[in-house]
Design an enzyme around this catalytic site. Structure first.
Site, PDB file in Angstrom:
ATOM      1  N   ASP A  68     -36.534  10.357  26.061  1.00  0.00           N
ATOM      2  CA  ASP A  68     -37.111  10.087  27.379  1.00  0.00           C
ATOM      3  C   ASP A  68     -36.475  10.919  28.486  1.00  0.00           C
ATOM      4  O   ASP A  68     -36.396  10.492  29.636  1.00  0.00           O
ATOM      5  CB  ASP A  68     -37.017   8.585  27.721  1.00  0.00           C
ATOM      6  CG  ASP A  68     -37.589   7.737  26.591  1.00  0.00           C
ATOM      7  OD1 ASP A  68     -38.636   8.129  26.068  1.00  0.00           O
ATOM      8  OD2 ASP A  68     -36.983   6.710  26.251  1.00  0.00           O
ATOM      9  N   HIS A  83     -44.176  11.362  24.075  1.00  0.00           N
ATOM     10  CA  HIS A  83     -43.937  12.427  25.051  1.00  0.00           C
ATOM     11  C   HIS A  83     -44.987  12.333  26.146  1.00  0.00           C
ATOM     12  O   HIS A  83     -46.178  12.474  25.896  1.00  0.00           O
ATOM     13  CB  HIS A  83     -43.950  13.798  24.365  1.00  0.00           C
ATOM     14  CG  HIS A  83     -42.698  14.042  23.580  1.00  0.00           C
ATOM     15  ND1 HIS A  83     -42.470  15.191  22.857  1.00  0.00           N
ATOM     16  CD2 HIS A  83     -41.589  13.286  23.441  1.00  0.00           C
ATOM     17  CE1 HIS A  83     -41.275  15.116  22.298  1.00  0.00           C
ATOM     18  NE2 HIS A  83     -40.726  13.967  22.620  1.00  0.00           N
TER      19      HIS A  83
HETATM   20  P1  IMP Z   1     -36.413   3.740  15.591  1.00  0.00           P
HETATM   21  O1  IMP Z   1     -36.398   5.205  15.837  1.00  0.00           O
HETATM   22  O2  IMP Z   1     -37.750   3.109  15.890  1.00  0.00           O
HETATM   23  O3  IMP Z   1     -35.855   3.363  14.261  1.00  0.00           O
HETATM   24  O4  IMP Z   1     -35.403   3.064  16.671  1.00  0.00           O
HETATM   25  C1  IMP Z   1     -34.014   3.331  16.680  1.00  0.00           C
HETATM   26  C2  IMP Z   1     -33.500   3.483  18.098  1.00  0.00           C
HETATM   27  O5  IMP Z   1     -34.031   4.679  18.651  1.00  0.00           O
HETATM   28  C3  IMP Z   1     -33.922   2.356  19.049  1.00  0.00           C
HETATM   29  O6  IMP Z   1     -32.884   2.147  19.985  1.00  0.00           O
HETATM   30  C4  IMP Z   1     -35.135   2.953  19.740  1.00  0.00           C
HETATM   31  O7  IMP Z   1     -35.359   2.376  21.008  1.00  0.00           O
HETATM   32  C5  IMP Z   1     -34.722   4.396  19.870  1.00  0.00           C
HETATM   33  N1  IMP Z   1     -35.849   5.328  19.953  1.00  0.00           N
HETATM   34  C6  IMP Z   1     -36.635   5.765  18.954  1.00  0.00           C
HETATM   35  N2  IMP Z   1     -37.541   6.638  19.405  1.00  0.00           N
HETATM   36  C7  IMP Z   1     -37.326   6.770  20.718  1.00  0.00           C
HETATM   37  C8  IMP Z   1     -37.930   7.563  21.743  1.00  0.00           C
HETATM   38  O8  IMP Z   1     -38.828   8.340  21.541  1.00  0.00           O
HETATM   39  N3  IMP Z   1     -37.415   7.425  23.002  1.00  0.00           N
HETATM   40  C9  IMP Z   1     -36.386   6.586  23.250  1.00  0.00           C
HETATM   41  N4  IMP Z   1     -35.783   5.848  22.327  1.00  0.00           N
HETATM   42  C10 IMP Z   1     -36.253   5.931  21.074  1.00  0.00           C
HETATM   43 MG    MG Z   2     -40.358   9.107  25.299  1.00  0.00          MG
END
Ligand code: IMP
Ligand code: MG
Length: 332
Positions: free
Chosen positions: A13, A42
């Site tokens: 982000d 994105h």
């Molecule tokens: P997962 O990737 O869904 O397994 O989540 C693992 C960690 O990564 C969590 O804290 C999510 O909030 C974070 N996370 C995964 N993808 C994103 C993203 O695109 N932006 C921000 N945080 C993310």
């Molecule tokens: Mg994002």
């Protein structure tokens, strides 16, 4: 250019979508390879419209750009088809035949695992999908009938384009602090998010890369659980205008001031040659919409200089508003 990797510095982000969409339009990108998976959203503002892309590369805004999804990615078929439709890119998008598939069952496993829930995952099923791939039982893109028209070999396309001197961008997702290897384990995602891993997922070797552009946001946010140095309360964040909700899941984003130490670490591990800073106007409202460095206030300029001093990387792009073109471009 010709080959630039875009990588996030913090917990995702950072505004990579905006930076990529700007570069696509400004540099007339030939090829953009997206890596990672559907957990990342994105955000791209284009033509007065907001897109939160989970699958389609953010460079779609430049209508001549070839869009690819790398072999290392996990493809969510329904989301992919939905976004291809919404962005009208059917005739210029390709998926690597060996990209693996993330399915509904993975999402279910993610959401019902107390452990994963405790980490605050997005619930899309990234961890379980990667597990299945490692177990070598995952479906690949070539096994899916709806994906047949899109199948290609992304490594070959990307390398050919680079060798022909075309402009290729490798689109990283999330940020270094969510890296399975270098992040705040176990509060991380299911893959490495470093620039090297982005290259690996796209099938492009390190000698082919000219530029690694690390994207910083002017303040730090994270969704999900895990440490966040200098974390503000929601009230403090709102007062400063830093309070955000996640583009993908709609969850509250936690926030903290810019962390120079983390920035330094991210620049090092990504091997960054250039940096972008987004949302400078949130920190310095007087800079909103500025498109020239001279238009920035003294404080804003000092902040940018401090990032350059601490990380040793020149800040070449500065975001000053939500539109793709609200940017100060200091590239030569
Ligand atoms: P997962 O990737 O869904 O397994 O989540 C693992 C960690 O990564 C969590 O804290 C999510 O909030 C974070 N996370 C995964 N993808 C994103 C993203 O695109 N932006 C921000 N945080 C993310
Ligand atoms: Mg994002």
């Amino acid at each position: 250019m010709p080959c630039t990797v875009i990588a996030g510095a913090f917990w995702g982000d950072e505004g990579k979508g905006k930076i990529i969409s700007y570069i696509a339009l400004k540099d007339k990108l030939d090829v953009c390879v997206r890596t990672g998976s559907v957990n990342a959203a994105h955000t791209v503002w284009f033509g007065g419209k907001r897109y939160a892309l989970h699958m389609v590369p953010a460079a779609f805004v430049y209508e001549k750009c070839r869009l690819l999804i790398g072999a290392g990615a996990n493809v969510h078929v329904a989301k992919f088809l939905e976004e291809v439709e919404a962005t009208s890119v059917k005739n210029r998008i390709g998926v690597d035949q060996q990209a693996s598939i993330i399915e509904e069952k993975h999402s279910l496993q993610d959401k019902t695992s107390a452990h994963l829930k405790g980490l605050g995952t997005t619930g899309w099923g990234i961890g379980p999908a990667v597990e299945e791939r490692v177990r070598r039982t995952a479906k690949l893109a070539k096994d899916i009938s709806e994906l047949q028209p899109y199948l290609t070999e992304v490594s070959t396309e990307a390398n050919k384009a680079i060798d022909a001197g075309k402009k290729v961008l490798l689109e990283g997702t999330q940020g270094l602090m969510l890296s399975l290897f270098y992040g705040t384990y176990p509060y991380v995602t299911g893959r490495d998010t470093s620039a090297s891993a982005i290259c690996s997922e796209a099938g492009v070797g390190p000698t082919k890369v000219d530029n690694v552009l690390v994207v910083f946001k002017a303040f730090v946010t994270r969704v999900g659980a895990g440490p966040l140095r200098g974390e503000l309360t929601k009230e403090e964040a709102s007062e400063r205008g830093w309070f955000e909700t996640a583009a993908g899941t709609g969850r509250d984003r936690r926030s903290a001031p810019f962390d120079f130490e983390l920035a330094k670490k991210a620049a090092m591990i990504h091997g960054a040659t250039q940096a972008a800073v987004t949302k400078l106007d949130v920190l310095y409202p007087e800079c909103k919409g500025a498109r020239k460095h001279d238009a920035l206030s003294k404080e804003a300029k000092q902040f940018i200089s401090k990032i350059e001093e601490q990380t040793g990387v020149p800040v070449v792009l500065i975001g000053t508003g939500q539109d793709a073109l609200d940017i100060i471009d200091r590239r030569k």
